[in-house]
Structure formats: structure tokens, C-alpha cells
Design an enzyme around this catalytic site. Structure first.
Site, PDB file in Angstrom:
ATOM      1  CG  ASP A  72       1.489  53.192 -45.181  1.00  0.00           C
ATOM      2  OD1 ASP A  72       2.528  52.624 -45.186  1.00  0.00           O
ATOM      3  OD2 ASP A  72       0.948  53.494 -43.975  1.00  0.00           O
ATOM      4  CG  ASP A  90      -0.744  50.689 -42.098  1.00  0.00           C
ATOM      5  OD1 ASP A  90       0.303  49.813 -42.450  1.00  0.00           O
ATOM      6  OD2 ASP A  90      -0.161  51.833 -41.899  1.00  0.00           O
ATOM      7  CD  GLU A  91       2.695  49.139 -46.217  1.00  0.00           C
ATOM      8  OE1 GLU A  91       2.855  49.127 -47.473  1.00  0.00           O
ATOM      9  OE2 GLU A  91       3.429  49.062 -45.413  1.00  0.00           O
ATOM     10  CE1 TYR A 100      -1.552  47.985 -35.646  1.00  0.00           C
ATOM     11  CE2 TYR A 100      -0.258  47.653 -33.466  1.00  0.00           C
ATOM     12  CZ  TYR A 100      -0.705  47.344 -34.931  1.00  0.00           C
ATOM     13  OH  TYR A 100      -0.182  46.242 -34.979  1.00  0.00           O
ATOM     14  NE  ARG A 123       4.243  59.268 -36.525  1.00  0.00           N
ATOM     15  CZ  ARG A 123       4.132  58.173 -37.594  1.00  0.00           C
ATOM     16  NH1 ARG A 123       4.738  58.542 -38.723  1.00  0.00           N
ATOM     17  NH2 ARG A 123       3.378  57.169 -37.218  1.00  0.00           N
TER      18      ARG A 123
HETATM   19  P1  TTP Z   1       3.531  51.538 -40.286  1.00  0.00           P
HETATM   20  O1  TTP Z   1       2.635  51.850 -41.552  1.00  0.00           O
HETATM   21  O2  TTP Z   1       4.749  51.515 -40.219  1.00  0.00           O
HETATM   22  O3  TTP Z   1       3.371  52.829 -39.442  1.00  0.00           O
HETATM   23  P2  TTP Z   1       2.166  53.797 -38.913  1.00  0.00           P
HETATM   24  O4  TTP Z   1       0.920  53.536 -39.857  1.00  0.00           O
HETATM   25  O5  TTP Z   1       1.903  53.731 -37.503  1.00  0.00           O
HETATM   26  O6  TTP Z   1       2.621  55.077 -39.320  1.00  0.00           O
HETATM   27  P3  TTP Z   1       2.929  55.797 -40.710  1.00  0.00           P
HETATM   28  O7  TTP Z   1       1.961  57.221 -40.708  1.00  0.00           O
HETATM   29  O8  TTP Z   1       4.421  56.195 -40.764  1.00  0.00           O
HETATM   30  O9  TTP Z   1       2.593  55.164 -41.813  1.00  0.00           O
HETATM   31  O10 TTP Z   1       2.732  50.436 -39.534  1.00  0.00           O
HETATM   32  C1  TTP Z   1       1.421  50.194 -39.380  1.00  0.00           C
HETATM   33  C2  TTP Z   1       0.890  49.790 -37.920  1.00  0.00           C
HETATM   34  O11 TTP Z   1       1.694  48.662 -37.538  1.00  0.00           O
HETATM   35  C3  TTP Z   1       1.467  50.697 -37.049  1.00  0.00           C
HETATM   36  O12 TTP Z   1       0.432  51.698 -36.640  1.00  0.00           O
HETATM   37  C4  TTP Z   1       1.900  50.022 -35.751  1.00  0.00           C
HETATM   38  C5  TTP Z   1       2.162  48.753 -36.244  1.00  0.00           C
HETATM   39  N1  TTP Z   1       3.779  48.371 -36.224  1.00  0.00           N
HETATM   40  C6  TTP Z   1       4.108  47.277 -35.456  1.00  0.00           C
HETATM   41  O13 TTP Z   1       3.368  46.506 -34.815  1.00  0.00           O
HETATM   42  N2  TTP Z   1       5.335  46.816 -35.433  1.00  0.00           N
HETATM   43  C7  TTP Z   1       6.219  47.610 -36.203  1.00  0.00           C
HETATM   44  O14 TTP Z   1       7.454  47.310 -35.975  1.00  0.00           O
HETATM   45  C8  TTP Z   1       5.730  48.786 -37.049  1.00  0.00           C
HETATM   46  C9  TTP Z   1       6.676  49.720 -37.672  1.00  0.00           C
HETATM   47  C10 TTP Z   1       4.534  49.091 -37.124  1.00  0.00           C
HETATM   48 MG    MG Z   2       1.015  53.525 -41.979  1.00  0.00          MG
END
Ligand code: TTP
Ligand code: MG
Length: 528
Positions: free
Chosen positions: A31, A123-124, A36, A68
Site C-alpha cells: 500500500d 495504490d494497493e 495522492y 498528519r
Molecule cells: P489510502 O491508501 O487509503 O490512503 P493514502 O495512500 O493516501 O494514505 P496511507 O498512507 O494511509 O495509505 O488511499 C489511496 C488514495 O486514494 C489516497 O491517496 C486518496 C484516495 N482516496 C480517495 O479518493 N477517497 C477516499 O475515501 C480515500 C480513503 C482515499
Molecule cells: Mg495508501
């Protein structure tokens, strides 16, 4: 992504294959950190080190880790985020193109490690690296990164060693993402998808964690509430709450007939197994559609002006989908349903090659580049229409459809295709020699056969082929083909020619052929 509220299709299909009940597999979940926000910081490095939020409408969809630390959270309103952190810089995240492009690059890097990569959102990714894991007793058994272990018990099936190697591979993947794309990420390593996803979030950002199989139950219990199990969304959760099930323990001990009554047998079984950390679902290779299009049916229209109006609306809709997909099509097809005087309908399609520009200035094709492209495409559609309909005689049309295809396949140069070719070549090869075969000696295979198979069957075929790979395949070091005394992971990193040379030396040694001392082998034995 975290925080999903909907009951999505089950990622974790627990009934898939009971043979996976032991801890045979090594699954990595990656992940990307504040995805973004990282993309924005890569595009504009002056944002680095400052609190940054990515906004869509009035929501901060994500923020970097500096923000954060100052109290900003994902999915806060902009108002609350600015109250928490007045110095927060806000970047607009409504154009998804750049995120999609980075997502694709990440996927490509991961695919160079394993054919089995399943993309989940932007992103996963899940990666099954079971086949990469070396069954050699000399492999270092040290886990790279954090370990989640809440008891001294160690499983005797060998999974700890396999997971240790998985953690080494995960570190390599993450290093490459950082070095090649400038992206940091978190990884979870476990023997199934559910656990890999869960464990990866325990140390963030830019870290990785391996779950020992003996600790999987305590990881699941630490989630406390069933809604925290990925796959259990708000709808299922509401039904569980109605049954008074509000802890993982209660879900584990719930009577299956009660769960079945409320949720149906399939979901009841699945979620109860998930509550024990059981997930036998495969990592499914992510497929992309071969064509993207839309159709519109209506009461009969008879004029070219009306057709043009309909096609303009359709084209807008479809271009948005193509833009979201991110690939560049090379074919455009128009489908028309004609209404004959005898009142029966006939569908007819015509297709042509197009030059599609991807840089149109905006994700919705509203910029000047996009407008120009739309005009060109409308002209092409008009020409196609005239090939189907003779406009000089009266006609009636009740449906129009547009579809783009001919996307540059992941096929031609991508690692997937290469891997598939490799597997099929090996499978089709008449030779079952233990020696690596030069490509020219391998059999050939019509890949379209593989593409035609339903995803589940294709997955099984690929898995089966992997299992049947000769142990001498240099991509798949095992205790049979790694020369004795060399760390297989060091061996695996070597260029193919060196590996083959080492193997040849080893074979000659085994055949007790007298020759001068083997310097290359000696070197790697000392080095490892
Ligand atoms: P996430 O993997 O949930 O968040 P992240 O990568 O920003 O942060 P983390 O370090 O905790 O993993 O989501 C991936 C991307 O998806 C995130 O950058 C922005 C987008 N996103 C949305 O568009 N809507 C949403 O509700 C969420 C949670 C994320
Ligand atoms: Mg992420």
C-alpha cells in the site's frame, strides 16, 4: 484503500481452495504511503516537508505525513483540516490522470517480480510470491522489517522461513519503487491475502511487517469489531449488529444457522472464516477491458442532426471512461440499430483506425486539445455512419453505440506477457530436460488461448504451469538448482549467464569430471 464503507465484492473468498489451509503461500500486500500526496510532491518537490492536503470538493481525501503529525486526517472537511492546521497547503486532486499513471507504473514494477499481481484501487496490490520462495535450508531465516509475533510458538510447517524470504522480496520491491519511481510504501507479508493486508497497516509509513502464522488469531482479535475486517462493510455490519454481534469473538462463536438466516450461506461462511483469519482466495491477475464503450437506445430518429446530437453525448461519456482508463485506443467502432420498414431491427457495426492523442489538456476533454480531438472523432463517426446508412434514402435508427479498442496491450512488451510466454514455452516444450533451454528450443504457444479462458480457470492453469516448471528454470531457484553452499537469494540476484555457468560447474562437479578448481563457485560461496 482504507475506510471503505460499502460491502464490496468479496476480496477474500474463503471457500476457494481448501488445500491452502496450511500456511503454504507467501502473499505480499503493498500500500503506497499517502498516495495522492506523494504524487503531488513528486511533481512539485517544493511541497516536500510542508503539510499538504489533497482536496476533492470540500474534502481532504488524503494528506502527507507532515500534515498528519499536525492533526489532519484523511476525509476531513477542508474547514476542519484548516482549523487543525492553518498552514496546510491544499492541492486539487480532482484530475485523477496523474495518479492513474503512477498507479500503472507501480503495477508494472511489481509485475516484474511475479506474474501474480492483483491491483486493488490505485495504490494497493497483492503479490503472490510463493513460487519465488526458495526451499533451501541455507536461506537466511531472518525477517526483514518488523515481525508480528505475540507468542514464542513457531509453526513447524516451514512457513516462518518462507515468510522470511517473502519479507526479503517485499523489501526489494519497495526499494525499487523508491529508487525508480520515488515512491515510498508499506508492505504486509503473511500466508494469505486478508492477513497480509491487515498486517501491513501496523507500521506506517515506509515500513513493512511480517505476520507469523502462530499470531494470526491475535491479529484478527486485535481488530475488536467485525466491521474492521476488510470485506465486512456497512450492510453486513448492520445485520450483524441486529444479531447482537459486535465483537470478533462473538462472530467466531456465532451459530452458523443464525448467520445464514440473516446473510445467506455463502456470506455467513465467508465472514465466519474471516473472523478466524482464514482466507483461501487466490491473488487474481488484474485484467483490463479489451474495449471501452457505451450504447444508447431510443425511439426512432430520422435526421442526421439528431444522430449528431446523440453521438456527441455518447462520445463525451465514452471519452471520459477512456480517460479514466488511461490507455490510448487505436480503433473506433460505431454500432447502429436500423429499423427496417417491415419493422424488424438490424444491428450493424463499422470500425476504423484512429490517431488518439492522450495529452488533451484535461481529464474530461474540455481543454482546447480535447475539443480538437472530439471534432476529429465526430468526423470519423459521421463517416462510419454513412457507411452503414445510405442517407439518400429514408432511414430510421433506434440505437447508437461507440466503442474504443485496440489498446496497447499490456501484451506486447510487458513483463506479464513475457512471463506467460515463458510459462507456456516451458509447458509446451517437448523437452523435460533439467537444463535451462534456450528460447529457440522451447515450444510455441498461441497466447490467445490463455486470454480466452475464464479468469478462474486461467489462474488455475497458470498456477498449474508454475507447479510444473522444471526445477532448473533459472527464474525459480530451488534446492535442486541452487548450487550447494551458495545463498539462493544471492544466487537468484545473479545474471542468468552467471547462474547457468554456476549450475554447469556444479553439474560437472557432480559427474566427478576432473577439471581445474572452480573459481566462480568458490567466489560466491565465500561471499554468501
Ligand atoms: P489510502 O491508501 O487509503 O490512503 P493514502 O495512500 O493516501 O494514505 P496511507 O498512507 O494511509 O495509505 O488511499 C489511496 C488514495 O486514494 C489516497 O491517496 C486518496 C484516495 N482516496 C480517495 O479518493 N477517497 C477516499 O475515501 C480515500 C480513503 C482515499
Ligand atoms: Mg495508501
Amino acid at each position: 484503500m482504507e475506510g471503505e464503507d460499502e460491502d464490496h465484492e468479496f476480496l477474500f473468498n474463503t471457500s476457494a481452495d481448501q488445500s491452502f489451509n496450511k500456511h503454504e503461500r507467501v502473499i505480499i500486500h503493498i500500500d503506497i504511503d499517502c498516495f495522492y500526496a506523494q504524487v503531488e510532491m513528486i511533481l512539485n518537490p517544493s511541497l516536500r516537508g510542508k503539510p499538504l492536503g489533497i482536496k476533492q470538493k470540500n474534502i481532504v481525501v488524503t494528506c502527507n505525513y507532515e500534515a498528519r503529525a499536525l492533526g489532519v486526517e484523511k476525509l476531513m472537511t477542508i474547514k476542519s483540516a484548516l482549523e487543525k492546521c492553518p498552514s496546510l497547503i491544499l492541492a486539487n486532486g480532482e484530475d485523477l490522470k496523474k495518479y492513474r499513471e503512477m498507479s500503472e507504473k507501480i503495477y508494472q514494477v511489481l509485475q516484474s517480480y511475479s506474474l501474480f499481481v492483483e491491483k486493488l484501487g490505485f495504490d494497493e496490490n497483492f503479490i503472490d510470491v510463493t513460487h519465488k520462495v526458495v526451499k533451501c535450508p541455507e536461506v537466511p531465516q531472518v525477517i526483514t522489517g518488523h515481525t508480528f509475533q505475540d507468542s514464542d510458538g513457531i509453526c513447524a510447517c516451514g512457513c516462518t522461513e518462507r515468510l522470511a524470504q517473502g519479507s526479503f522480496i517485499a523489501q526489494k520491491m519497495r526499494d525499487r519503487l523508491r529508487d525508480e519511481l520515488g515512491i515510498t510504501s508499506c508492505a504486509g507479508i503473511a500466508f494469505n491475502k486478508l492477513l497480509a493486508k491487515l498486517i501491513g497497516t501496523t507500521h506506517k509509513p515506509n515500513q513493512q511487517t511480517t505476520l507469523l502464522s502462530t499470531s494470526s488469531l491475535s491479529l484478527i482479535k486485535s481488530l475488536k469489531h467485525p466491521r474492521n475486517i476488510p470485506g465486512i462493510g456497512s450492510a453486513i455490519n448492520r445485520k450483524l449488529e441486529a444479531l447482537g454481534i459486535d465483537t470478533i469473538e462473538k462472530l467466531q462463536s456465532a451459530e452458523i444457522f443464525k448467520l445464514t438466516e440473516a446473510l445467506g450461506a455463502k456470506i455467513a461462511n465467508q465472514i465466519q472464516q474471516l473472523s478466524f483469519g482464514i482466507d483461501n482466495s487466490h491473488v487474481k491477475i488484474t485484467d483490463r477491458p479489451k474495449s471501452i464503450g457505451a450504447e444508447d437506445g431510443f425511439t426512432p430518429i430520422r435526421s442526421e442532426v439528431e444522430v449528431q446530437k446523440k453521438l456527441t453525448c455518447l462520445l463525451d461519456r465514452v471519452l471520459e471512461l477512456v480517460e479514466k482508463d488511461g490507455r490510448k485506443p487505436s480503433q473506433l467502432k460505431l454500432t447502429v440499430r436500423k429499423l427496417h420498414p417491415s419493422s424488424h431491427s438490424v444491428r450493424e457495426s463499422r470500425q476504423t483506425t484512429i490517431e488518439y492523442a492522450t495529452e488533451t489538456g484535461s481529464s474530461t476533454h474540455q481543454g482546447p486539445g480535447g475539443e480538437k480531438q472530439k471534432v476529429k472523432l465526430m468526423t470519423t463517426l459521421k463517416n462510419l455512419f454513412e457507411k452503414i446508412i445510405d442517407c439518400d434514402v429514408s432511414w430510421q435508427v433506434t440505437l447508437l453505440g461507440i466503442s474504443f479498442s485496440g489498446f496497447p496491450s499490456s501484451n506486447s512488451a510487458s513483463p506479464v506477457k513475457n512471463s506467460i510466454n515463458k510459462y507456456f514455452h516451458l509447458k509446451a516444450s517437448s523437452s523435460r530436460s533439467e537444463e535451462p533451454q534456450p528460447p529457440a528450443k522451447r515450444g510455441r504457444f498461441d497466447e490467445s488461448v490463455l486470454q480466452e479462458l475464464p479468469p478462474d480457470i486461467r489462474q488455475e492453469v497458470l498456477q498449474d504451469m508454475q507447479n510444473q516448471l522444471p526445477s532448473s528454470d533459472a527464474q525459480k531457484p530451488t534446492d535442486f538448482n541452487c548450487p550447494k553452499g551458495i545463498d539462493p537469494l544471492v544466487f537468484y540476484e545473479l545474471p542468468m549467464e552467471i547462474r547457468e555457468e554456476l549450475l554447469a560447474e556444479e553439474r560437472m562437479k557432480k559427474q566427478t569430471i576432473k577439471r581445474k578448481p572452480n573459481n566462480l563457485l568458490q567466489y560466491f560461496r565465500k561471499a554468501s
